[in-house]
Scaffold this motif. Structure first.
Motif, PDB file in Angstrom:
ATOM      1  N   ALA A 112       0.827  -1.205   0.000  1.00  0.00           N
ATOM      2  CA  ALA A 112       0.000   0.000   0.000  1.00  0.00           C
ATOM      3  C   ALA A 112       0.860   1.254   0.000  1.00  0.00           C
ATOM      4  O   ALA A 112       0.536   2.249  -0.655  1.00  0.00           O
ATOM      5  N   ALA A 113       1.983   1.225   0.731  1.00  0.00           N
ATOM      6  CA  ALA A 113       2.878   2.389   0.786  1.00  0.00           C
ATOM      7  C   ALA A 113       3.469   2.674  -0.591  1.00  0.00           C
ATOM      8  O   ALA A 113       3.515   3.828  -1.041  1.00  0.00           O
ATOM      9  N   LEU A 114       3.926   1.622  -1.280  1.00  0.00           N
ATOM     10  CA  LEU A 114       4.474   1.817  -2.615  1.00  0.00           C
ATOM     11  C   LEU A 114       3.405   2.313  -3.573  1.00  0.00           C
ATOM     12  O   LEU A 114       3.647   3.206  -4.399  1.00  0.00           O
ATOM     13  N   GLY A 115       2.203   1.759  -3.472  1.00  0.00           N
ATOM     14  CA  GLY A 115       1.110   2.171  -4.353  1.00  0.00           C
ATOM     15  C   GLY A 115       0.757   3.634  -4.202  1.00  0.00           C
ATOM     16  O   GLY A 115       0.509   4.331  -5.185  1.00  0.00           O
ATOM     17  N   GLN A 116       0.757   4.120  -2.976  1.00  0.00           N
ATOM     18  CA  GLN A 116       0.438   5.533  -2.742  1.00  0.00           C
ATOM     19  C   GLN A 116       1.522   6.441  -3.320  1.00  0.00           C
ATOM     20  O   GLN A 116       1.221   7.480  -3.914  1.00  0.00           O
ATOM     21  N   GLN A 117       2.781   6.049  -3.147  1.00  0.00           N
ATOM     22  CA  GLN A 117       3.859   6.839  -3.737  1.00  0.00           C
ATOM     23  C   GLN A 117       3.772   6.824  -5.259  1.00  0.00           C
ATOM     24  O   GLN A 117       3.983   7.851  -5.921  1.00  0.00           O
ATOM     25  N   ALA A 119       1.127   6.476  -7.077  1.00  0.00           N
ATOM     26  CA  ALA A 119      -0.009   7.290  -7.521  1.00  0.00           C
ATOM     27  C   ALA A 119       0.385   8.757  -7.634  1.00  0.00           C
ATOM     28  O   ALA A 119       0.043   9.434  -8.616  1.00  0.00           O
ATOM     29  N   VAL A 120       1.099   9.270  -6.642  1.00  0.00           N
ATOM     30  CA  VAL A 120       1.536  10.672  -6.655  1.00  0.00           C
ATOM     31  C   VAL A 120       2.460  10.933  -7.844  1.00  0.00           C
ATOM     32  O   VAL A 120       2.289  11.894  -8.600  1.00  0.00           O
ATOM     33  N   ASP A 121       3.449  10.049  -8.038  1.00  0.00           N
ATOM     34  CA  ASP A 121       4.421  10.256  -9.109  1.00  0.00           C
ATOM     35  C   ASP A 121       3.794  10.052 -10.491  1.00  0.00           C
ATOM     36  O   ASP A 121       4.183  10.714 -11.462  1.00  0.00           O
ATOM     37  N   THR A 122       2.840   9.135 -10.597  1.00  0.00           N
ATOM     38  CA  THR A 122       2.167   8.901 -11.876  1.00  0.00           C
ATOM     39  C   THR A 122       1.361  10.119 -12.286  1.00  0.00           C
ATOM     40  O   THR A 122       1.390  10.546 -13.444  1.00  0.00           O
ATOM     41  N   MET A 123       0.638  10.709 -11.338  1.00  0.00           N
ATOM     42  CA  MET A 123      -0.151  11.902 -11.650  1.00  0.00           C
ATOM     43  C   MET A 123       0.753  13.063 -12.030  1.00  0.00           C
ATOM     44  O   MET A 123       0.471  13.808 -12.975  1.00  0.00           O
ATOM     45  N   ALA A 124       1.874  13.217 -11.313  1.00  0.00           N
ATOM     46  CA  ALA A 124       2.822  14.288 -11.630  1.00  0.00           C
ATOM     47  C   ALA A 124       3.409  14.099 -13.027  1.00  0.00           C
ATOM     48  O   ALA A 124       3.572  15.069 -13.780  1.00  0.00           O
ATOM     49  N   ASP A 125       3.712  12.849 -13.390  1.00  0.00           N
ATOM     50  CA  ASP A 125       4.273  12.575 -14.714  1.00  0.00           C
ATOM     51  C   ASP A 125       3.278  12.918 -15.808  1.00  0.00           C
ATOM     52  O   ASP A 125       3.629  13.575 -16.800  1.00  0.00           O
ATOM     53  N   MET A 126       2.027  12.493 -15.653  1.00  0.00           N
ATOM     54  CA  MET A 126       1.011  12.789 -16.662  1.00  0.00           C
ATOM     55  C   MET A 126       0.800  14.291 -16.797  1.00  0.00           C
ATOM     56  O   MET A 126       0.677  14.820 -17.906  1.00  0.00           O
ATOM     57  N   LEU A 127       0.776  14.988 -15.669  1.00  0.00           N
ATOM     58  CA  LEU A 127       0.577  16.437 -15.702  1.00  0.00           C
ATOM     59  C   LEU A 127       1.754  17.129 -16.375  1.00  0.00           C
ATOM     60  O   LEU A 127       1.567  18.027 -17.215  1.00  0.00           O
ATOM     61  N   ASN A 128       2.985  16.722 -16.053  1.00  0.00           N
ATOM     62  CA  ASN A 128       4.170  17.342 -16.647  1.00  0.00           C
ATOM     63  C   ASN A 128       4.197  17.157 -18.154  1.00  0.00           C
ATOM     64  O   ASN A 128       4.510  18.086 -18.907  1.00  0.00           O
ATOM     65  N   VAL A 129       3.880  15.940 -18.609  1.00  0.00           N
ATOM     66  CA  VAL A 129       3.884  15.680 -20.047  1.00  0.00           C
ATOM     67  C   VAL A 129       2.785  16.483 -20.739  1.00  0.00           C
ATOM     68  O   VAL A 129       3.010  17.089 -21.799  1.00  0.00           O
ATOM     69  N   GLY A 130       1.594  16.514 -20.142  1.00  0.00           N
ATOM     70  CA  GLY A 130       0.497  17.267 -20.741  1.00  0.00           C
ATOM     71  C   GLY A 130       0.791  18.745 -20.839  1.00  0.00           C
ATOM     72  O   GLY A 130       0.550  19.379 -21.881  1.00  0.00           O
ATOM     73  N   LEU A 131       1.343  19.325 -19.774  1.00  0.00           N
ATOM     74  CA  LEU A 131       1.671  20.746 -19.780  1.00  0.00           C
ATOM     75  C   LEU A 131       2.806  21.039 -20.750  1.00  0.00           C
ATOM     76  O   LEU A 131       2.788  22.051 -21.467  1.00  0.00           O
ATOM     77  N   GLY A 132       3.814  20.161 -20.773  1.00  0.00           N
ATOM     78  CA  GLY A 132       4.937  20.367 -21.681  1.00  0.00           C
ATOM     79  C   GLY A 132       4.515  20.301 -23.138  1.00  0.00           C
ATOM     80  O   GLY A 132       4.951  21.104 -23.964  1.00  0.00           O
ATOM     81  N   ALA A 133       3.642  19.351 -23.463  1.00  0.00           N
ATOM     82  CA  ALA A 133       3.142  19.229 -24.831  1.00  0.00           C
ATOM     83  C   ALA A 133       2.308  20.440 -25.209  1.00  0.00           C
ATOM     84  O   ALA A 133       2.409  20.969 -26.328  1.00  0.00           O
ATOM     85  N   SER A 134       1.474  20.896 -24.287  1.00  0.00           N
ATOM     86  CA  SER A 134       0.635  22.064 -24.542  1.00  0.00           C
ATOM     87  C   SER A 134       1.484  23.309 -24.769  1.00  0.00           C
ATOM     88  O   SER A 134       1.246  24.080 -25.708  1.00  0.00           O
ATOM     89  N   TYR A 135       2.490  23.509 -23.917  1.00  0.00           N
ATOM     90  CA  TYR A 135       3.357  24.671 -24.089  1.00  0.00           C
ATOM     91  C   TYR A 135       4.123  24.603 -25.408  1.00  0.00           C
ATOM     92  O   TYR A 135       4.238  25.600 -26.124  1.00  0.00           O
ATOM     93  N   ALA A 136       4.626  23.418 -25.751  1.00  0.00           N
ATOM     94  CA  ALA A 136       5.366  23.257 -27.005  1.00  0.00           C
ATOM     95  C   ALA A 136       4.488  23.615 -28.195  1.00  0.00           C
ATOM     96  O   ALA A 136       4.903  24.344 -29.104  1.00  0.00           O
ATOM     97  N   ALA A 137       3.250  23.112 -28.199  1.00  0.00           N
ATOM     98  CA  ALA A 137       2.344  23.368 -29.319  1.00  0.00           C
ATOM     99  C   ALA A 137       1.983  24.847 -29.416  1.00  0.00           C
ATOM    100  O   ALA A 137       2.027  25.449 -30.500  1.00  0.00           O
ATOM    101  N   LEU A 138       1.645  25.450 -28.277  1.00  0.00           N
ATOM    102  CA  LEU A 138       1.190  26.843 -28.282  1.00  0.00           C
ATOM    103  C   LEU A 138       2.327  27.832 -28.536  1.00  0.00           C
ATOM    104  O   LEU A 138       2.107  28.896 -29.122  1.00  0.00           O
ATOM    105  N   SER A 139       3.533  27.491 -28.098  1.00  0.00           N
ATOM    106  CA  SER A 139       4.648  28.436 -28.193  1.00  0.00           C
ATOM    107  C   SER A 139       4.990  28.798 -29.636  1.00  0.00           C
ATOM    108  O   SER A 139       5.584  29.851 -29.888  1.00  0.00           O
ATOM    109  N   ALA A 140       4.631  27.931 -30.584  1.00  0.00           N
ATOM    110  CA  ALA A 140       4.939  28.198 -31.994  1.00  0.00           C
ATOM    111  C   ALA A 140       3.853  29.014 -32.683  1.00  0.00           C
ATOM    112  O   ALA A 140       3.983  29.338 -33.865  1.00  0.00           O
TER     113      ALA A 140
END
Length: 314
Positions: A112-117, A119-140
């Motif tokens: 359970a401890a590993l799963g909770q950690q 979950a936090v890192d998985t959400m952060a990864d998805m958010l970082n990729v989504g924001l990075g892709a959005s910024y890359a697309a819009l910046s041009a």
């Protein structure tokens, strides 16, 4: 840790991860006004294509009721929105059986401890990729980029005046911008300019959501994909409409455990992998340039996101 204990560990790691992630995703989607949407899906291929009809420009014309002659045709065309599948996983995690037996650790608690950690890192990864892709697309796209560097005192600090000038790029559709997504540095610049806001709408890991005096949501996350390295650093602030960034989880989580002899102690490792699709509103992933199973460098390259929207307001 016996094999039966390891199975229990893996089960609790997965169930804890999915339960925590599901709960936080539901709260996050609501709190951000749907600007960033994390969803469950099951995409089979390397890409996800959705075809729809393009907006026809100049659809209404002025007609001379006393005249004659041919009129130029307009075509009803298809556009294709393409999301790309991103592969993710964990490194091998050491779970030597002797360690757990030595301290009489319950495998359910450890899983359970590993799963909770995770979950936090998985959400952060998805958010970082989504924001990075959005910024890359819009910046041009100069039509939606407002450069505020040098406009404030002290220089390189964010103000509501900057945000207002930025949303002015959207003209009469500025009200559709539902959220500002920013790094904590510009967020605290706003605090320093006497921002009063005690309402914390959502907090999880390194994500914090509040609301500004304009009524738009302020999403604070220390994503490196919002930092433009320099001396000093600059920061990208994204003004997002509902559905601007879409992350589809493919529900293909797989975990594996491996035992190895030959060391002073028996070595056992845990490793997991999964995937999700990312899409940016108004842009399609360029299959030829960006390719399959892209790495971060490809996802953050502007030319790998092709603008298909007729107008930047769309």
């Amino acid at each position: 840790m016996a094999l039966s204990d390891l199975a229990v560990y893996s089960e609790y790691a997965y169930s804890s991860m999915t339960e925590v992630l599901r709960q936080k995703i539901d709260l996050f989607n609501t709190a951000t006004g749907g600007a960033i949407q994390l969803r469950s899906a099951a995409h089979q291929g390397d890409f996800s294509d959705v075809a729809f009809f393009a907006k026809i420009s100049g659809l209404v014309r002025r007609r001379n009721s006393y005249g004659s002659g041919s009129v130029a045709e307009k075509n009803l065309a298809h556009l294709v929105d393409t999301m790309v599948k991103v592969a993710a996983g964990t490194p091998p995690v050491r779970l030597d059986p002797g360690q757990f037996k030595w301290i009489q650790q319950n495998p359910e608690v450890a899983g359970a401890a590993l799963g909770q950690q995770l979950a936090v890192d998985t959400m952060a990864d998805m958010l970082n990729v989504g924001l990075g892709a959005s910024y890359a697309a819009l910046s041009a796209q100069t039509a939606v980029v407002y450069d505020a560097t040098g406009n404030t005192s002290p220089e390189n600090t964010l103000s509501f005046g900057n945000l207002n000038n930025g949303q002015a790029k959207f003209g009469d559709q500025a009200s559709t911008i539902s959220a500002w997504v920013m790094h904590s540095k510009p967020m605290f610049d706003l605090y320093g300019k006497n921002l009063t806001n005690s309402a914390s709408l959502f907090t999880y890991g390194n994500i914090n959501v509040m609301r500004d005096p304009f009524g738009k949501l302020l999403v604070m996350t220390d994503s490196q994909n919002l930092v433009i390295a320099g001396t000093p650093n600059n920061y990208a602030v994204l003004g997002l409409v509902p559905g601007a960034v879409i992350i589809d989880q493919n529900n293909d989580y797989t975990a594996n455990e491996e035992a190895k002899n030959g060391d002073e102690n028996i070595i056992r490792t845990f490793q997991a992998e999964w995937s999700y699709n990312v899409g940016v509103k108004g842009f399609a992933w360029d299959k030829a340039n960006g390719g399959k199973s892209p790495n971060d460098a490809a996802l953050l390259t502007a030319t790998n996101w092709d603008k298909y929207a007729t107008s930047h307001k769309d």
